[in-house]
Design an enzyme around this catalytic site. Structure first.
Site, PDB file in Angstrom:
ATOM      1  N   GLU A 162      48.444  38.017  32.697  1.00  0.00           N
ATOM      2  CA  GLU A 162      49.210  38.273  32.124  1.00  0.00           C
ATOM      3  C   GLU A 162      48.690  37.323  30.372  1.00  0.00           C
ATOM      4  O   GLU A 162      48.332  36.588  30.888  1.00  0.00           O
ATOM      5  CB  GLU A 162      50.154  36.842  32.625  1.00  0.00           C
ATOM      6  CG  GLU A 162      50.917  36.927  33.997  1.00  0.00           C
ATOM      7  CD  GLU A 162      51.833  37.654  34.037  1.00  0.00           C
ATOM      8  OE1 GLU A 162      52.762  37.840  33.270  1.00  0.00           O
ATOM      9  OE2 GLU A 162      52.357  37.611  35.282  1.00  0.00           O
ATOM     10  N   CYS A 219      48.812  41.473  39.670  1.00  0.00           N
ATOM     11  CA  CYS A 219      47.991  43.007  40.133  1.00  0.00           C
ATOM     12  C   CYS A 219      46.742  43.452  41.015  1.00  0.00           C
ATOM     13  O   CYS A 219      46.373  41.653  41.209  1.00  0.00           O
ATOM     14  CB  CYS A 219      48.527  43.619  39.645  1.00  0.00           C
ATOM     15  SG  CYS A 219      50.253  43.420  38.351  1.00  0.00           S
TER      16      CYS A 219
END
Length: 655
Positions: free
Chosen positions: A81, A2
């Site tokens: 992540e 993101c």
């Protein structure tokens, strides 16, 4: 994967003004997160957070950010992540600290860990790549943090009474408070390194958070508060050298395959299509081989070729893919395709960046994104396992050099410089059949010029800094610059290894890898909304690599010996044994051909003089020598050109 952005103005603000500003910031990051976007603010505290989401895990609304913790204390915007987040959920459950889960995103797991264990303990147990901003509603304090190896970026800056932060510089510049001039000292770093190393940026007073660091800010925190390290690469170096792997070569190969395989298995977890970059070299082939060994279906692999001798690896990658049985896609790029990327570079990188492999990296990311959303990469193998040519025999080379009297080294350098790179290349091609295979190197003319540069040096550290530099005196090229201290020039930051090759590997892993390689991959991939993952940079792989003795990394004049042995268990060595080839483009000839007019306009002497950033004479000299073919100055000219192109796109910035 993101983009995050936000700001904090401790005096507070209206809800509408906070949300308007933070939306403006996050809009600049849509490429990093085209699937979803969210904003959150607390007007009484003056804090605003925003996130753009590329949905990878938990595609449902339960993964939406900014996300509040179940207890209501924390709010986070997170980029990256956490590969072990399911294991962390089990630990929370065993401790009775698990909330009623709303979904299965790693962001929700992270928040639960913060609530149960605090920030630092959570950072120590997380395995992953990340950058986040965490607001503590109870303490009214902000924490910014970045992963251990620097895979994910995070900028921050105090602009007046407002703290700005975001994944890319363009998000900060979208805020009305942003006012920052060009940092000439950082510009000197660009000319030396092809990038601007953390913590600096192209703007004065705007910083990059270093890998493995966090910054805590409360209302009474001084503006010049220094970030803290929660993980240090040099600690991994020290611990590894003090506890080398015992046992035989075979046991070391087993240990590496097991740990790297575990990292790859964790990084193959995704709720969207996944693949891998494949160049056909040792690193990417190893990653793909271990991926395919863990998959019941063919892995998607992607390669780009140029079709020009010395730059095309597509045929090698195709052979590896065929042997492993992957579903392989290759794209041969025409020069026009690559040239079309150049005008986009200032926007993609949002500050000057001049590793020219940025162009093929963007193109292969563009190709890959057509088919998958996540791609694994082989980056990191060179720095961890001794792959770069400068490591091979580094200590021996330096010891031999220093035995020569200074006048002999100076004379030898003069002889090497007296012959042009093209002439060296032609001569080398004639005698190549007579030379041992290990001497078959790409661009021998450029290497002769590099040797000419290092021969007169007086220390091993100077030897490495020279090899890691483009312009050797950038402070003399940039008007008014005083080159800042970086890891490479700060003895207090040096790892305590006595072996030059190991020292060079450790320094590359803390400078060239995060500031050049990982920046290049992140920006080029995210410009195409592609998530990249780098299994070799799992910190457990890094820590294991430093336990591997040097003779299992460099053996018989060949680097990455141990990594090769893992690969040879899956791929015949004849498919991957060849001289190391960088992921490059024929920039030297392009600057004399299709890029000549573009470069001439940017390097115009009157323009350089009027803008007042560079002394024109040395730049024009190198440009004219490059055009003549006598020297290949592409590596000196490209950072100047990238700054000039960036300046064209940022004309509002004052000198």
């Amino acid at each position: 994967m993101c983009g995050v952005a936000g700001f904090w103005q401790p005096g507070g603000g209206t809800r509408d003004s906070l949300l308007e500003q933070v939306r403006s910031m996050s809009t600049r990051l849509i490429h990093r997160g085209p699937d979803d976007g969210g904003n959150w603010c607390d007007e009484s505290a003056g804090i605003a957070l925003a996130q753009r989401r590329l949905s990878i895990q938990d595609l449902s609304p339960a993964g939406h950010q900014p996300m509040l913790s179940a207890c209501g204390r924390y709010v986070v915007v997170f980029n990256g992540e956490i590969y072990n987040h399911l294991d962390l959920r089990q630990r929370l459950l065993a401790e009775g600290a698990a909330p009623a889960w709303r979904g299965h995103s790693d962001t929700e797991t992270l928040l639960a860990c913060f609530a149960a264990w605090g920030v630092e303990r959570t950072l120590h147990v997380c395995v992953g790549m990340f950058a986040f901003a965490l607001w503590d509603r109870q303490q009214r304090a902000l924490t910014l943090a970045r992963d251990r190896m620097g895979e994910k970026p995070l900028y921050y800056a105090w602009q007046g009474h407002t703290l700005l932060f975001g994944s890319e510089l363009k998000a900060l510049k979208a805020h009305a408070a942003f006012r920052a001039d060009v940092d000439r000292d950082a510009l000197a770093l660009l000319l030396r390194h092809d990038c601007i190393p953390a913590p600096y940026s192209i703007h004065r007073g705007v910083f990059k958070l270093r890998p493995g660091h966090l910054l805590r800010i409360a209302a009474d925190t001084p503006r010049d508060a220094a970030p803290e390290a929660y993980w240090r690469y040099n600690d991994a170096v020290r611990a590894g050298l003090g506890n080398p792997l015992p046992g035989s070569d075979a046991e070391a190969i087993d240990a590496l395959e097991e740990q790297l395989g575990a990292s790859i298995s964790a990084q193959m977890l995704a709720d969207v299509p996944l693949g891998a970059f494949l160049s056909g070299g040792i690193d990417s082939s190893t990653v793909v081989a271990l991926m395919q060994a863990r998959s019941s279906r063919p892995i998607r692999t992607f390669t780009m070729g140029f079709g020009e001798a010395g730059y095309d690896e597509a045929a090698h990658a195709k052979a590896v893919a065929k042997h492993l049985g992957t579903e392989h896609t290759e794209l041969y790029v025409r020069p026009d395709d690559a040239l079309a990327v150049i005008p986009k570079l200032p926007s993609i990188f949002c500050e000057p960046f001049s590793d020219s492999s940025q162009i093929p990296t963007f193109l292969v990311s563009q190709l890959t994104r057509r088919e998958v959303t996540v791609a694994l990469s082989g980056d990191g193998g060179d720095e961890l396992f001794g792959g770069y040519n400068r490591y091979l025999g580094a200590r021996t080379t330096w010891e031999r050099m220093r035995r020569l009297p200074p006048f002999a080294r100076t004379a030898g350098a003069g002889i090497l410089r007296s012959v042009s790179p093209d002439a060296w290349n032609r001569w080398f091609e004639r005698i190549k059949p007579l030379l041992p295979k290990r001497w078959h190197v790409a661009t021998p003319g450029d290497k002769a010029q590099k040797l000419a540069g290092v021969l007169p040096l007086s220390s091993g550290h100077a030897f490495f800094l020279h090899l890691a530099s483009q312009w050797k005196n950038p402070g003399g090229i940039v008007i008014g610059a005083h080159e800042p201290t970086t890891l490479l020039t700060d003895p207090d930051a040096w790892p305590d290894t006595k072996i030059l090759a190991q020292w060079m590997m450790a320094m590359d892993a803390q400078s060239y890898l995060p500031d050049d390689i990982l920046v290049k991959v992140d920006r080029a991939a995210m410009a195409n909304s592609l998530e990249t993952r780098v299994p070799m940079l799992d910190h457990r792989v890094v820590e294991l690599a430093w336990r591997v003795p040097l003779h299992q990394k460099i053996r018989d004049g060949e680097g990455k010996w141990l990594l090769r042995q893992v690969l040879y268990r899956h791929v015949p060595r004849e498919l991957v044994e060849r001289p190391k080839m960088g992921f490059g483009i024929p920039l030297d000839s392009w600057l004399r051909g299709p890029l000549r007019d573009w470069a001439e306009a940017l390097l115009d002497e009157n323009r350089l003089r009027q803008e007042g950033y560079f002394h024109p004479a040395p730049i024009r000299q190198k440009w004219n020598e490059h055009l003549s073919g006598r020297h290949n100055w592409q590596h000196h000219l490209w950072p100047v050109l990238m700054f000039q192109a960036w300046l064209d796109e940022n004309r509002g910035t004052s000198p």
